[in-house]
Design an enzyme around this catalytic site. Structure first.
Site, PDB file in Angstrom:
ATOM      1  N   ASP A   1     -43.010  -7.448   0.543  1.00 49.47           N
ATOM      2  CA  ASP A   1     -42.761  -6.139   1.162  1.00 49.47           C
ATOM      3  C   ASP A   1     -43.590  -5.073   0.464  1.00 49.47           C
ATOM      4  O   ASP A   1     -43.067  -4.065   0.019  1.00 49.47           O
ATOM      5  CB  ASP A   1     -41.253  -5.813   1.066  1.00 49.47           C
ATOM      6  CG  ASP A   1     -40.880  -4.580   1.868  1.00 49.47           C
ATOM      7  OD1 ASP A   1     -41.642  -4.197   2.774  1.00 49.47           O
ATOM      8  OD2 ASP A   1     -39.815  -4.002   1.590  1.00 49.47           O
TER       9      ASP A   1
ATOM     10  N   LYS B   1     -49.484  -4.470   3.139  1.00 45.40           N
ATOM     11  CA  LYS B   1     -49.487  -5.438   4.255  1.00 45.40           C
ATOM     12  C   LYS B   1     -50.763  -6.275   4.266  1.00 45.40           C
ATOM     13  O   LYS B   1     -50.733  -7.428   4.677  1.00 45.40           O
ATOM     14  CB  LYS B   1     -49.303  -4.721   5.599  1.00 45.40           C
ATOM     15  CG  LYS B   1     -48.154  -3.705   5.619  1.00 45.40           C
ATOM     16  CD  LYS B   1     -46.846  -4.238   5.058  1.00 45.40           C
ATOM     17  CE  LYS B   1     -45.905  -3.128   4.622  1.00 45.40           C
ATOM     18  NZ  LYS B   1     -44.803  -3.551   3.772  1.00 45.40           N
TER      19      LYS B   1
ATOM     20  N   ASP C   1     -41.421  -8.637   5.343  1.00 41.03           N
ATOM     21  CA  ASP C   1     -41.005  -7.470   6.130  1.00 41.03           C
ATOM     22  C   ASP C   1     -42.225  -6.821   6.799  1.00 41.03           C
ATOM     23  O   ASP C   1     -43.373  -7.062   6.409  1.00 41.03           O
ATOM     24  CB  ASP C   1     -40.311  -6.461   5.196  1.00 41.03           C
ATOM     25  CG  ASP C   1     -39.652  -5.325   5.979  1.00 41.03           C
ATOM     26  OD1 ASP C   1     -39.420  -5.487   7.198  1.00 41.03           O
ATOM     27  OD2 ASP C   1     -39.379  -4.271   5.373  1.00 41.03           O
ATOM     28  N   ASN C   2     -41.968  -6.005   7.815  1.00 40.81           N
ATOM     29  CA  ASN C   2     -43.006  -5.153   8.443  1.00 40.81           C
ATOM     30  C   ASN C   2     -44.162  -5.945   9.039  1.00 40.81           C
ATOM     31  O   ASN C   2     -45.303  -5.474   9.054  1.00 40.81           O
ATOM     32  CB  ASN C   2     -43.592  -4.160   7.408  1.00 40.81           C
ATOM     33  CG  ASN C   2     -42.551  -3.257   6.805  1.00 40.81           C
ATOM     34  OD1 ASN C   2     -42.377  -3.234   5.581  1.00 40.81           O
ATOM     35  ND2 ASN C   2     -41.845  -2.516   7.630  1.00 40.81           N
TER      36      ASN C   2
ATOM     37  N   GLU D   1     -37.065   0.301   9.720  1.00 40.96           N
ATOM     38  CA  GLU D   1     -35.927   0.765   8.946  1.00 40.96           C
ATOM     39  C   GLU D   1     -35.382   2.131   9.389  1.00 40.96           C
ATOM     40  O   GLU D   1     -36.123   3.021   9.731  1.00 40.96           O
ATOM     41  CB  GLU D   1     -36.276   0.823   7.440  1.00 40.96           C
ATOM     42  CG  GLU D   1     -37.572   1.519   7.085  1.00 40.96           C
ATOM     43  CD  GLU D   1     -38.762   0.567   7.053  1.00 40.96           C
ATOM     44  OE1 GLU D   1     -38.708  -0.498   7.694  1.00 40.96           O
ATOM     45  OE2 GLU D   1     -39.749   0.918   6.387  1.00 40.96           O
TER      46      GLU D   1
HETATM   47  C1  LIG Z   1     -42.177  -0.812   1.487  1.00 48.07           C
HETATM   48  S1  LIG Z   1     -42.086  -0.426  -0.203  1.00 48.07           S
HETATM   49  C2  LIG Z   1     -40.972  -1.674  -0.818  1.00 48.07           C
HETATM   50  C3  LIG Z   1     -39.564  -1.474  -0.375  1.00 48.07           C
HETATM   51  C4  LIG Z   1     -38.569  -2.348  -1.112  1.00 48.07           C
HETATM   52  N1  LIG Z   1     -38.928  -3.745  -1.002  1.00 48.07           N
HETATM   53  C5  LIG Z   1     -37.196  -2.151  -0.525  1.00 48.07           C
HETATM   54  O1  LIG Z   1     -36.961  -2.624   0.596  1.00 48.07           O
HETATM   55  O2  LIG Z   1     -36.362  -1.517  -1.172  1.00 48.07           O
HETATM   56  C6  LIG Z   1     -43.617  -0.998  -0.836  1.00 48.07           C
HETATM   57  C7  LIG Z   1     -43.793  -0.851  -2.333  1.00 48.07           C
HETATM   58  O3  LIG Z   1     -44.888  -1.690  -2.712  1.00 48.07           O
HETATM   59  C8  LIG Z   1     -45.692  -1.028  -3.651  1.00 48.07           C
HETATM   60  N2  LIG Z   1     -47.014  -1.628  -3.522  1.00 48.07           N
HETATM   61  C9  LIG Z   1     -47.962  -1.378  -2.578  1.00 48.07           C
HETATM   62  N3  LIG Z   1     -49.007  -2.205  -2.740  1.00 48.07           N
HETATM   63  C10 LIG Z   1     -48.715  -3.009  -3.793  1.00 48.07           C
HETATM   64  C11 LIG Z   1     -49.384  -4.073  -4.430  1.00 48.07           C
HETATM   65  N4  LIG Z   1     -50.575  -4.489  -3.997  1.00 48.07           N
HETATM   66  N5  LIG Z   1     -48.777  -4.689  -5.478  1.00 48.07           N
HETATM   67  C12 LIG Z   1     -47.543  -4.268  -5.908  1.00 48.07           C
HETATM   68  N6  LIG Z   1     -46.871  -3.260  -5.346  1.00 48.07           N
HETATM   69  C13 LIG Z   1     -47.444  -2.629  -4.300  1.00 48.07           C
HETATM   70  C14 LIG Z   1     -45.617   0.445  -3.265  1.00 48.07           C
HETATM   71  O4  LIG Z   1     -45.914   1.284  -4.371  1.00 48.07           O
HETATM   72  C15 LIG Z   1     -44.161   0.549  -2.810  1.00 48.07           C
HETATM   73  O5  LIG Z   1     -43.317   0.919  -3.882  1.00 48.07           O
END
Ligand SMILES: C[S@@+](CC[C@H](N)C(=O)[O-])C[C@H]1O[C@@H](n2cnc3c(N)ncnc32)[C@H](O)[C@@H]1O
Length: 244
Positions: free
Chosen positions: A167, A170, A195-196, A227
């Site tokens: 998650d 993407k 997800d997504n 969501e």
């Molecule tokens: C959609 S949110 C996650 C929501 C969480 N799983 C929840 O449902 O409570 C995506 C998160 O992934 C982090 N993120 C984005 N790209 C990433 C990457 N390549 N590696 C690790 N974290 C990443 C973002 O900073 C963000 O905090």
């Protein structure tokens, strides 16, 4: 205000770096403040309810949310994990759901934003799960540093990952899954939830799972909604690993 208009106001009204990068404009810290102020200490249900209330009434958060969270809960119960790994911590909401659905599991959540990791740690500490839910700041795509840390500092070993929740970025879903598969951390029967897959969308990941249906993976595509609203469609993929 109906669900879609509320979602559009909360989500689309924010700057694009918040929508896409989930790097804080203060809302994530405000969410942790809200949890600490309104949920009794040591109560996971109350902490999750407080995050949902904040996301619905105060500011849009990109948590997996209630509807897709129920799909995640069911997959966690099916996997019955001793070890769950999550990619994308954000405020720690989905990790809390995983911890609640698997009360004796260890949960490792990978997040590249140190600020988001701090928010999640505050909420986990308040909810009383910090002894078994850990945020690893990093990203699987960093050339092996984070994978090595998971192995060397957090005891992720061959065949040890029972549940993987994807998650985060993407465009990294497939490459990060392949990197984890390559380490040999999955086992026959491991469950991977993504997800997504429709919005924002992970078409390469979806294609991969379709191509490998019945050979390496057995995937169910859950039709659901983005969501915190009920009109925009989304997909959650739940895949069982058939190898090993
Ligand atoms: C959609 S949110 C996650 C929501 C969480 N799983 C929840 O449902 O409570 C995506 C998160 O992934 C982090 N993120 C984005 N790209 C990433 C990457 N390549 N590696 C690790 N974290 C990443 C973002 O900073 C963000 O905090």
């Amino acid at each position: 205000m109906n669900g879609l208009r509320r979602w559009a106001r909360l989500a689309l009204g924010m700057p694009s770096f918040v929508r896409t990068g989930q790097i804080g404009d203060g809302r994530e810290n405000a969410c942790a403040d809200f949890v600490e102020a309104t949920a009794p200490r040591g109560d996971v249900d109350a902490a999750l309810a407080a995050i949902d209330t904040f996301a619905t009434r105060e500011a849009m958060l990109v948590n997996v949310g209630v509807e897709k969270g129920a799909l995640l809960d069911a997959a966690v119960r099916r996997a019955d994990p001793a070890l769950a790994v999550e990619l994308g911590t954000y405020c720690g909401y989905s990790a809390l759901r995983i911890a609640r659905a698997a009360p004796s599991a260890r949960v490792l959540s990978v997040e590249f934003s140190a600020a988001n990791a701090e928010v999640a740690r505050r909420i986990w500490a308040h909810a009383g799960v910090a002894d078994r839910v850990t945020c690893v700041v990093g990203t699987i795509g960093d050339g092996g540093r984070t994978l090595d840390a998971l192995a060397g500092e957090h005891d992720v070993t061959a065949g040890s990952v029972d549940l993987l929740f994807i998650d985060h970025d993407k465009s990294a879903y497939l490459s990060d899954l392949l990197a984890i598969e390559e380490r040999g951390w999955l086992h026959r029967g491991s469950i991977v939830v993504a997800d997504n897959v429709r919005i924002p969308g992970a078409p390469g990941y979806r294609r991969h799972m379709r191509e490998q249906q019945g050979t390496r993976w057995d995937t169910v595509e859950h039709k659901t909604h983005v969501e915190y609203q009920s009109l925009l469609p989304d997909l959650v993929l739940e895949s069982e690993y058939l190898v090993g």
